[in-house]
Design an enzyme around this catalytic site. Sequence first.
Site, PDB file in Angstrom:
ATOM      1  N   GLU A 188      91.797  55.806  62.320  1.00 16.95           N
ATOM      2  CA  GLU A 188      91.283  55.358  60.942  1.00 16.95           C
ATOM      3  C   GLU A 188      92.468  55.210  59.924  1.00 16.95           C
ATOM      4  O   GLU A 188      92.582  55.061  58.836  1.00 16.95           O
ATOM      5  CB  GLU A 188      90.971  57.063  60.342  1.00 16.95           C
ATOM      6  CG  GLU A 188      89.891  58.016  61.115  1.00 16.95           C
ATOM      7  CD  GLU A 188      88.989  57.418  61.665  1.00 16.95           C
ATOM      8  OE1 GLU A 188      88.464  56.196  61.345  1.00 16.95           O
ATOM      9  OE2 GLU A 188      87.850  57.962  62.269  1.00 16.95           O
ATOM     10  N   ARG A 234      96.910  45.398  58.027  1.00 18.79           N
ATOM     11  CA  ARG A 234      95.726  44.629  57.950  1.00 18.79           C
ATOM     12  C   ARG A 234      95.576  43.496  56.976  1.00 18.79           C
ATOM     13  O   ARG A 234      95.794  43.919  55.750  1.00 18.79           O
ATOM     14  CB  ARG A 234      94.296  45.377  58.114  1.00 18.79           C
ATOM     15  CG  ARG A 234      94.146  46.185  59.348  1.00 18.79           C
ATOM     16  CD  ARG A 234      92.563  46.622  59.554  1.00 18.79           C
ATOM     17  NE  ARG A 234      91.957  47.020  58.186  1.00 18.79           N
ATOM     18  CZ  ARG A 234      90.550  46.975  58.135  1.00 18.79           C
ATOM     19  NH1 ARG A 234      89.732  46.692  58.986  1.00 18.79           N
ATOM     20  NH2 ARG A 234      90.245  47.687  56.934  1.00 18.79           N
ATOM     21  N   GLY A 251      76.055  39.204  58.314  1.00 14.91           N
ATOM     22  CA  GLY A 251      74.874  39.462  57.486  1.00 14.91           C
ATOM     23  C   GLY A 251      74.170  37.889  57.483  1.00 14.91           C
ATOM     24  O   GLY A 251      73.175  38.045  56.379  1.00 14.91           O
ATOM     25  N   ASP A 327      86.992  46.879  64.589  1.00 18.26           N
ATOM     26  CA  ASP A 327      86.523  47.522  65.553  1.00 18.26           C
ATOM     27  C   ASP A 327      86.083  46.798  66.632  1.00 18.26           C
ATOM     28  O   ASP A 327      85.134  45.902  66.371  1.00 18.26           O
ATOM     29  CB  ASP A 327      85.641  48.726  65.188  1.00 18.26           C
ATOM     30  CG  ASP A 327      85.793  49.801  64.359  1.00 18.26           C
ATOM     31  OD1 ASP A 327      87.274  50.161  64.489  1.00 18.26           O
ATOM     32  OD2 ASP A 327      85.307  50.312  63.439  1.00 18.26           O
ATOM     33  N   TRP A 379      92.253  53.687  56.167  1.00 14.24           N
ATOM     34  CA  TRP A 379      91.562  52.522  56.060  1.00 14.24           C
ATOM     35  C   TRP A 379      90.157  52.574  55.379  1.00 14.24           C
ATOM     36  O   TRP A 379      89.315  51.667  55.033  1.00 14.24           O
ATOM     37  CB  TRP A 379      91.269  51.673  57.318  1.00 14.24           C
ATOM     38  CG  TRP A 379      90.344  52.384  58.313  1.00 14.24           C
ATOM     39  CD1 TRP A 379      90.644  53.271  59.273  1.00 14.24           C
ATOM     40  CD2 TRP A 379      89.066  52.365  58.257  1.00 14.24           C
ATOM     41  NE1 TRP A 379      89.514  53.590  59.847  1.00 14.24           N
ATOM     42  CE2 TRP A 379      88.376  53.140  59.299  1.00 14.24           C
ATOM     43  CE3 TRP A 379      87.953  51.609  57.610  1.00 14.24           C
ATOM     44  CZ2 TRP A 379      87.037  53.217  59.541  1.00 14.24           C
ATOM     45  CZ3 TRP A 379      86.635  51.721  57.903  1.00 14.24           C
ATOM     46  CH2 TRP A 379      86.311  52.558  58.692  1.00 14.24           C
ATOM     47  N   ASP A 434      85.704  61.360  63.988  1.00 13.02           N
ATOM     48  CA  ASP A 434      84.195  60.959  64.053  1.00 13.02           C
ATOM     49  C   ASP A 434      83.370  61.796  63.131  1.00 13.02           C
ATOM     50  O   ASP A 434      82.653  61.260  62.427  1.00 13.02           O
ATOM     51  CB  ASP A 434      83.763  60.587  65.142  1.00 13.02           C
ATOM     52  CG  ASP A 434      84.741  59.487  65.912  1.00 13.02           C
ATOM     53  OD1 ASP A 434      84.550  58.325  65.752  1.00 13.02           O
ATOM     54  OD2 ASP A 434      85.632  60.085  66.742  1.00 13.02           O
TER      55      ASP A 434
END
Length: 493
Positions: A188, A234, A251, A327, A379, A434
């Site tokens: 994470e 990032r 999308g 991911d 993140w 998770d």
Amino acid sequence: MTREGTFCLVLHSHLPWLPHHGSWPVGEEWLYQAWAHSYLPVVDLVRRFAAEGKRDVLTLGVTPVLAAQLDDPYALRAFHEWLGHWQLRTVQAGTLWRSDPLLRELGAHEYRAATRALEDFETQWRHGFSPLLRSLVDSGVLELLGGPYAHPFQPLLDERIRSFFLRGGLADTALRTGHRPEGIWAPECGYAPGMEAGYAAAGVRRFLVDGPSLHGDTAFARPVGASDVLSFGRDLEVTYRVWSPRAGYPGHAHYRDFHTWAHEVGLKPSRVTGKQVEPSDKAPYEPALAADTVRTHVKDFVETVVSRLRSLREQHGREAMVVAAYDTELFGHWWHEGPAWLEGVLRALPEAGVRVTTLRGAVDAGLVGPAVELPASSWGSGKDWRVWDGEQVADMVADNAALQERLLALPRSGARDKVADWAVGEAMMSLSSDWAFMVTKNSAADYARRRAAVHTSRFDELAGWVGRGPLPAPVERWARQDNPFGRLDARDL
């Protein structure tokens, strides 16, 4: 050609332990969908780059708990069956959809995809992921990142447990691949001040944080505090072009819709069409239309990277880098066209004058800036710890803190005790980040709470059996199923 700068693609591959814990929609089905639609095509892409003699193309993180699933004999057998059923479902779709030309062609497209996946698995994957991964690391095509055993949110762990999970996870990766990773994608991107000391002690030389941890100054790797451990941030200006909390390429109206199912065949026949369009009104998916859109988005992303690198060069007066991190499961599982886009970008960036390399390659190129003091961060939402330590999961945080106390008090003797090892494994599964994420985001929250509770209960049951002799057969059966790390030794805690 003038070099514009350096681009580092980092992929983080992770799923929680899923075998033997339900099937649909978030149990084993989750694993097999990600395996078929992300891991198979992404590994195939990297294999092709390796065959072309390319080096340092991308940085790939694989969590120990995911690697264990992709090596697990039960999961390998079950996934093979799943692929066969996928192929059969496409045949059924061809029959049901034969009167509609678009759907009939989609059924044929899906049949070809299932057949390729089945052949790839039978020829490349039947002995598990680790032999494949080792060959790719040996070839130099990628840099491998590791991590702690089962993806815990490290800032909330007792330092002794944090160290044990990290050292064990790195050792497990070394056992599977012959390479002990020098870098990790911190689960994470979770960080607490001082964690760099633990990283240095474990031999970790670089790790990922989110861009805001560096106040957006992600153009260079930065030593953390007084250590020589490097943090890479990032670049959200570029990363969010692809995937952000609100928008991104997946999308687009022409891409396959993830959420719409033809339940009679278990396939996804629709394109996104529009965000407000009801599933029943969505247009049929057209692979050729999607392929055209992929090319457009490859061009857009390359232009975005080049523009960003030019801006950073002007700002800093020297070559800079962009780190785009995602991911792995985004590519193929969540975004059907993702693997094709990924290949297009990795081939087009060098043609645009951008050096494509790994985190290690960026360090070798001298892209290191001054030291930085990092704040507590992640993140997740707010870039703080609220997703894993917020009000919605306050009870889970308290339960996990109490579990850690019991874990540290677990009886241990001079001789290795498999029951104690298995108990530690259950605690480890319960402490996975998770579960809190799924509860906070209201994504299969009931499943997540149940999983955390099951593993905590199993830890307590096994802890009560330490030193008392053989386990009852039913207990030993689930204890073995839940503990894929044969090297885990409770005495090391």
